[in-house]
Design an enzyme around this catalytic site. Structure first.
Site, PDB file in Angstrom:
ATOM      1  N   SER A   8       0.928  -1.117  -0.022  1.00 28.09           N
ATOM      2  CA  SER A   8      -0.025  -0.111   0.091  1.00 28.09           C
ATOM      3  C   SER A   8       0.787   1.200   0.169  1.00 28.09           C
ATOM      4  CB  SER A   8      -0.906   0.117   1.248  1.00 28.09           C
ATOM      5  OG  SER A   8      -0.173   0.120   2.377  1.00 28.09           O
ATOM      6  N   GLU A  33       0.280 -11.257   7.345  1.00 27.99           N
ATOM      7  CA  GLU A  33       1.614 -11.549   7.758  1.00 27.99           C
ATOM      8  C   GLU A  33       1.873 -12.417   8.779  1.00 27.99           C
ATOM      9  OE1 GLU A  33       4.087  -8.321   8.795  1.00 27.99           O
ATOM     10  OE2 GLU A  33       3.928  -7.239   7.004  1.00 27.99           O
ATOM     11  N   ASP A  64       9.268  -7.229   2.965  1.00 29.73           N
ATOM     12  CA  ASP A  64       9.250  -7.088   4.426  1.00 29.73           C
ATOM     13  C   ASP A  64      10.462  -6.493   4.950  1.00 29.73           C
ATOM     14  OD1 ASP A  64       7.590  -7.133   6.600  1.00 29.73           O
ATOM     15  OD2 ASP A  64       8.554  -9.299   7.128  1.00 29.73           O
ATOM     16  N   ASP A 141      13.704   6.421  10.582  1.00 27.32           N
ATOM     17  CA  ASP A 141      14.538   7.088   9.953  1.00 27.32           C
ATOM     18  C   ASP A 141      15.104   7.890  10.859  1.00 27.32           C
ATOM     19  OD1 ASP A 141      14.422   5.520   7.649  1.00 27.32           O
ATOM     20  OD2 ASP A 141      13.402   7.287   6.598  1.00 27.32           O
TER      21      ASP A 141
HETATM   22  P1  IMP Z   1       7.520  -2.639   6.221  1.00 30.39           P
HETATM   23  O1  IMP Z   1       8.368  -4.156   5.962  1.00 30.39           O
HETATM   24  O2  IMP Z   1       7.455  -1.800   5.232  1.00 30.39           O
HETATM   25  O3  IMP Z   1       6.286  -3.016   6.807  1.00 30.39           O
HETATM   26  O4  IMP Z   1       8.217  -1.825   7.496  1.00 30.39           O
HETATM   27  C1  IMP Z   1       8.371  -2.556   8.608  1.00 30.39           C
HETATM   28  C2  IMP Z   1       8.585  -1.529   9.713  1.00 30.39           C
HETATM   29  O5  IMP Z   1      10.034  -1.125   9.515  1.00 30.39           O
HETATM   30  C3  IMP Z   1       7.766  -0.234   9.804  1.00 30.39           C
HETATM   31  O6  IMP Z   1       7.513  -0.017  11.317  1.00 30.39           O
HETATM   32  C4  IMP Z   1       8.604   0.653   9.054  1.00 30.39           C
HETATM   33  O7  IMP Z   1       8.427   2.035   9.585  1.00 30.39           O
HETATM   34  C5  IMP Z   1       9.927   0.370   9.373  1.00 30.39           C
HETATM   35  N1  IMP Z   1      11.021   0.532   8.229  1.00 30.39           N
HETATM   36  C6  IMP Z   1      11.077  -0.237   7.043  1.00 30.39           C
HETATM   37  N2  IMP Z   1      11.935   0.543   6.212  1.00 30.39           N
HETATM   38  C7  IMP Z   1      12.310   1.564   6.912  1.00 30.39           C
HETATM   39  C8  IMP Z   1      13.081   2.678   6.277  1.00 30.39           C
HETATM   40  O8  IMP Z   1      13.891   2.786   5.516  1.00 30.39           O
HETATM   41  N3  IMP Z   1      13.172   3.719   7.145  1.00 30.39           N
HETATM   42  C9  IMP Z   1      12.596   3.862   8.562  1.00 30.39           C
HETATM   43  N4  IMP Z   1      11.814   2.660   9.006  1.00 30.39           N
HETATM   44  C10 IMP Z   1      11.767   1.568   8.249  1.00 30.39           C
END
Ligand code: IMP
Length: 180
Positions: A8, A33, A64, A141
C-alpha cells in the site's frame, strides 16, 4: 512482463520502478503477515498468498523489512511495525540510549513468486541508533544514523542509494535481467 508489487506504500513502488526494467503494477492487497522471526519466511508466505489472490497471471513481489538492534538481540526486527505503532520510535531510542553498543541495521527481503519459482533477495544497511534528528523519511529514519547522517536527514536519492530496500531491489533486478 509486468511485476505486481503488493504494497500500500506508493514510495516503495516508485523506488522499485527506478531499479526494474519491467513494468511495475501496484496491488493494494492486504496479505496475511505470518508470525516468524525470519523476514524471508514472512515475505514468501505473503507473495504466495497474493499470487493466488490476484489470479496468478503475473509474478508478484512482496517486501518485508525491519530494524535490528544488536544490543537488543535483533529487536524489534520483524516486529518493527508493531513496535513503531505501540511503543513509538522515540522510546526505542530511550531503550537503546543507555547501551554502550548502539549498532543496528535495517534489513529488507524482497520475495518473488510466479507460481513456479520462489526466490528471496535481501539487503541491509548498517548504522547506529541516535537521538532523533531530521524531518525526512518515515518510521525509524530519525533515530538511524549511517555515515554521520540520520536517514531522515538524507535526500530521498541518497537514502534510496544506500537503503536496505535499494540493495535488495538491485539484487532482484540483476536476477531478473539474467533470466530474460
Ligand atoms: P514494512 O516492511 O514496510 O512493513 O516496514 C516494517 C517496519 O520497519 C515499519 O515500522 C517501518 O516504519 C520500518 N521501516 C522499514 N523500512 C524503513 C526505512 O527505510 N526507514 C525507517 N523505517 C523503516
Amino acid at each position: 512482463m509486468t511485476i505486481r508489487f503488493v504494497t500500500s506504500n506508493d514510495g516503495k513502488v516508485r523506488e522499485a520502478r527506478e531499479y526494474l526494467a519491467e513494468d511495475v503494477e501496484q496491488i493494494n492487497y492486504d496479505y496475511t503477515e505470518i508470525q516468524s522471526d525470519d523476514l524471508a519466511e514472512i515475505a514468501l508466505a505473503g507473495a504466495a498468498e497474493a499470487f493466488e489472490e490476484t489470479g496468478g497471471d503475473d509474478p508478484v513481489i512482496v517486501d518485508d523489512s525491519g530494524l535490528f538492534v544488536d544490543s537488543l538481540g535483533g529487536f524489534p526486527g520483524p516486529y518493527s511495525s508493531y513496535v513503531e505503532d505501540t511503543v513509538g520510535v522515540e522510546r526505542v531510542w530511550n531503550v537503546v540510549e543507555n547501551e554502550e553498543n548502539r549498532r543496528a541495521r535495517f534489513r529488507c527481503v524482497v520475495a518473488y513468486y510466479d507460481g513456479e519459482t520462489a526466490e528471496t533477495f535481501d539487503g541491509a544497511v548498517p548504522g547506529r541508533i541516535v537521538a532523533p534528528r531530521g524531518e525526512g523519511g518515515f518510521g525509524y529514519d530519525p533515530i538511524f544514523e549511517h555515515e554521520g547522517e540520520t536517514l531522515a536527514e538524507m535526500s530521498t536519492e541518497r537514502k534510496n542509494a544506500i537503503s536496505h530496500r535499494g540493495r535488495a531491489l538491485a539484487k532482484f533486478a540483476d536476477w531478473l535481467a539474467q533470466r530474460d
